[in-house]
Motif scaffolding. Structure first.
Motif, short mmCIF file in Angstrom:
data_model
loop_
_atom_site.label_atom_id
_atom_site.label_comp_id
_atom_site.label_asym_id
_atom_site.label_seq_id
_atom_site.Cartn_x
_atom_site.Cartn_y
_atom_site.Cartn_z
N THR A 111 88.92 -105.20 -24.13
CA THR A 111 90.29 -104.76 -24.47
C THR A 111 91.27 -105.90 -24.20
N GLU A 112 91.07 -106.57 -23.06
CA GLU A 112 91.96 -107.69 -22.70
C GLU A 112 91.88 -108.82 -23.72
N VAL A 113 90.65 -109.13 -24.14
CA VAL A 113 90.44 -110.23 -25.09
C VAL A 113 91.14 -109.92 -26.42
N ILE A 114 90.97 -108.69 -26.90
CA ILE A 114 91.58 -108.30 -28.18
C ILE A 114 93.11 -108.43 -28.07
N LYS A 115 93.64 -107.98 -26.94
CA LYS A 115 95.09 -108.04 -26.72
C LYS A 115 95.56 -109.51 -26.75
N ARG A 116 94.81 -110.35 -26.05
CA ARG A 116 95.18 -111.76 -25.98
C ARG A 116 95.08 -112.43 -27.35
N PHE A 117 94.00 -112.09 -28.08
CA PHE A 117 93.81 -112.67 -29.41
C PHE A 117 94.99 -112.30 -30.32
N LEU A 118 95.37 -111.01 -30.30
CA LEU A 118 96.48 -110.57 -31.16
C LEU A 118 97.77 -111.27 -30.76
N ASN A 119 97.92 -111.52 -29.45
CA ASN A 119 99.09 -112.24 -28.96
C ASN A 119 99.11 -113.68 -29.49
N TYR A 120 97.95 -114.34 -29.44
CA TYR A 120 97.83 -115.72 -29.96
C TYR A 120 98.23 -115.75 -31.43
N LYS A 122 100.07 -113.64 -33.07
CA LYS A 122 101.49 -113.35 -33.25
C LYS A 122 102.33 -114.61 -32.95
N ILE A 123 101.92 -115.34 -31.91
CA ILE A 123 102.66 -116.56 -31.55
C ILE A 123 102.57 -117.56 -32.71
N GLU A 124 101.37 -117.70 -33.28
CA GLU A 124 101.19 -118.63 -34.40
C GLU A 124 102.06 -118.20 -35.58
N THR A 125 102.07 -116.88 -35.88
CA THR A 125 102.86 -116.37 -37.00
C THR A 125 104.36 -116.57 -36.74
N ASP A 126 104.78 -116.33 -35.49
CA ASP A 126 106.22 -116.40 -35.16
C ASP A 126 106.70 -117.81 -34.85
N ARG A 127 105.79 -118.76 -34.80
CA ARG A 127 106.09 -120.12 -34.33
C ARG A 127 107.42 -120.68 -34.86
N GLU A 128 107.58 -120.63 -36.18
CA GLU A 128 108.79 -121.21 -36.78
C GLU A 128 110.05 -120.49 -36.31
N THR A 145 104.95 -127.12 -24.73
CA THR A 145 105.17 -126.45 -23.44
C THR A 145 105.44 -124.96 -23.65
N ILE A 146 106.30 -124.66 -24.63
CA ILE A 146 106.68 -123.26 -24.88
C ILE A 146 105.45 -122.46 -25.36
N ILE A 147 104.69 -123.06 -26.28
CA ILE A 147 103.50 -122.36 -26.80
C ILE A 147 102.51 -122.09 -25.66
N THR A 148 102.31 -123.09 -24.78
CA THR A 148 101.41 -122.89 -23.63
C THR A 148 101.91 -121.73 -22.78
N ALA A 149 103.22 -121.70 -22.55
CA ALA A 149 103.80 -120.62 -21.73
C ALA A 149 103.58 -119.27 -22.40
N LEU A 150 103.80 -119.22 -23.70
CA LEU A 150 103.68 -117.94 -24.40
C LEU A 150 102.23 -117.47 -24.48
N LYS A 151 101.31 -118.45 -24.59
CA LYS A 151 99.89 -118.06 -24.63
C LYS A 151 99.44 -117.47 -23.31
N SER A 152 100.14 -117.82 -22.25
CA SER A 152 99.75 -117.25 -20.96
C SER A 152 100.56 -115.97 -20.68
N ALA A 153 101.38 -115.58 -21.65
CA ALA A 153 102.25 -114.40 -21.45
C ALA A 153 101.45 -113.12 -21.22
N SER A 154 100.31 -113.00 -21.87
CA SER A 154 99.56 -111.74 -21.74
C SER A 154 98.72 -111.68 -20.46
#
Lengths: 443, 56
Positions: A111-120, A122-128, A145-154
């Motif tokens: 469940t955690e992995v799926i959540k994290r994957f969807l987060n990744y 979303k970050i890629e889609t929202d990047r711009e 730096t920001i992308i690294t921070a957001l990837k650790s958000a979940s």
């Protein structure tokens, strides 16, 4: 939830069954050896690949070869292995594994992995959108730096944001909260605005009768941030004793409100920030080593504006989006690009607000110089005062400011109240009411 | 020799964990899934017993 395409590489039938049970609703293929996995990876476009490393009785970690194939196709790859060998874990990450878990908690991990994957994703889609609207930057290093921070958000790990004043630490903390998918609130507190007693009641709350004036129970910031994010700015200004109390609350996810004999629970994610060097604070005995180790699992550094000058005009464009446009002369442009910006983005924003209101749109060097000259005469930034007033209520903020001014004046007047009262032209009544409010004075 | 013992131990560990995971989700399964799970748990237990014998 979006239906994902997933490959499960696992030789043990029972383990396979358990993983599949946790992937109900997704399109899943299974493979129990290297060649079948490789064939599937070549033929299909998977979102995620779960890989066991040992495939078969005498197999020699052929899962690592599967991982290589999966990463060639840029598939989000997760190792779930019975091996906790450091060398194997290191090799998996160097081959590009996105996550590595030991077998045993599949029911939770998947469940955690799926959540994290969807987060990744979303970050890629929202990047711009992120870099043009939410954290405006054109600087590649800052983006990373920001992308690294957001990837650790979940993750739930505490994050420490370092960087000079006005570089966007609060903006980043809010963004991390947004991508954390935590249901609770984003709650922020600037530790430097409180003295020892006040910060304790602000953080932990209090119960009715805990002290004079405590006429009812009040939740503190820790409770308000339950299931959400607690952002503590200028954390180094907190006393060592408070750091110890907070450390206990972080570790136990529970705490005693002031005056209570029953613990409150709160599952908050801590993001802290400081503009000072934490190692220097430790050396100067202002920051506890155990507290620091606990709160800086992930450390993010935001560069000052003078080191990302490409952002200056991107920020100006954003600040004037729905306002009148400004034109900067060549000389004014050079000034902006070479100025030191000690207060960073906050200072730039304040300058633009001033120019929008006080210029005719054509900005030359003289009006810039006039702005910086008058700004130096302003004792406190109005933006900061507005933000504090919003947080605490205008009356509370003004009382707190008056109390601080009064204390400073006392200090400069050999702690003689009569001198202070005369100097500040305030009444004895006002003096005692502030003492009562901030020091529980009962005189 | 040492390498093959380690491989056996690794497999024993993996299969034991699979049994533990199966026991954890067993209550949440429907009747058909329970039957399938019981069969898999039985075969895994047999494989475990065989592996333990190999250690002797």
């Amino acid at each position: 939830m979006k239906k994902l395409s997933i490959l499960v590489v696992e030789d043990d039938k029972l383990s396979q069954k358990i993983i599949l049970k946790n992937l109900d609703g997704h399109k899943v293929d299974t493979a129990d050896n290297y060649s079948k996995s490789s064939e599937y990876i070549k033929k299909n476009n998977y979102d995620i690949c779960f890989i066991d490393l040992v495939l078969g009785k005498n197999d020699n970690f052929s899962g690592l070869r599967v991982l290589e194939e999966a990463k060639k196709k840029n598939i989000y790859s997760v190792i779930i292995s019975g091996s906790g060998n450091d060398e194997i874990i290191g090799k998996s990450y160097s081959l590009g594994a996105d996550d590595y878990y030991l077998k045993g908690n599949e029911n939770k991990v998947i469940t955690e992995v799926i959540k994290r994957f969807l987060n990744y994703k979303k970050i890629e889609t929202d990047r711009e959108k992120i870099f043009s609207e939410e954290f405006i930057t054109k600087d590649e290093e800052t983006k990373k730096t920001i992308i690294t921070a957001l990837k650790s958000a979940s993750h739930d790990a505490p994050i420490m944001i370092l960087g000079p004043t006005g570089t966007g630490k609060t903006t980043l903390a809010k963004l991390i909260h947004k991508y954390s998918h935590r249901d609770g609130n984003f709650v922020d507190i600037n530790c430097s605005a409180y003295n020892e007693e006040l910060i304790e009641t602000e953080l932990f709350g209090y119960v009715k009768g805990a002290f004079t004036g405590a006429s009812e129970n009040k939740n503190g910031k820790l409770k308000e941030a339950d299931n959400g994010t607690l952002f503590m700015d200028e954390i180094g200004t907190m006393s060592l004793e408070m750091q110890k109390k907070l450390l206990k609350a972080i570790e136990e996810k529970s705490f005693y409100p002031v005056g209570a004999n029953k613990k409150e629970k709160s599952d908050f994610r801590l993001i802290s920030a400081t503009l000072e060097d934490p190692l220097k604070l430790i050396k100067e005995n202002q920051l506890r080593t155990d507290f620091y180790s606990r709160i800086n699992t992930i450390t993010i550094y935001l560069k000052p504006l003078r080191q990302r000058i490409n952002d200056i005009f991107a920020l100006i464009e954003s600040f004037t989006k729905d306002k009148r446009k400004l034109y900067f002369s060549k000389e004014a442009t050079n000034f902006l690009l070479t100025y030191d910006w000690p207060e960073n983005v906050r200072e730039l924003k304040s300058m633009i607000d001033y120019l929008v209101l006080n210029s005719k749109g054509n900005i030359d060097i003289d009006i810039l110089k006039y702005f910086f000259k008058t700004k130096q005469k302003q004792p406190i930034n109005i933006e900061d005062m507005l933000s504090h007033s919003k947080e605490k209520g205008l009356d509370n903020f003004l009382d707190e400011l008056a109390y601080k001014i009064m204390k400073k004046s006392l200090e400069l007047n050999e702690n003689k109240p009569t001198k202070m009262l005369k100097e500040l032209k305030i009444s004895t009544r006002r003096y005692y009411s502030l003492l009562k409010k901030f020091e529980n004075y009962e005189g | 020799m040492k390498d093959s013992v380690e491989k056996i131990l690794h497999t024993i560990k993996s299969k034991s964990i699979a049994l533990k995971n199966a026991a954890e989700i067993f209550k949440d399964l429907d009747e058909k899934e329970r039957k399938e799970m019981i069969d898999l748990m039985k075969s895994t237990s047999k494989e475990l017993a065989d592996l333990i014998k190999e250690l002797e």
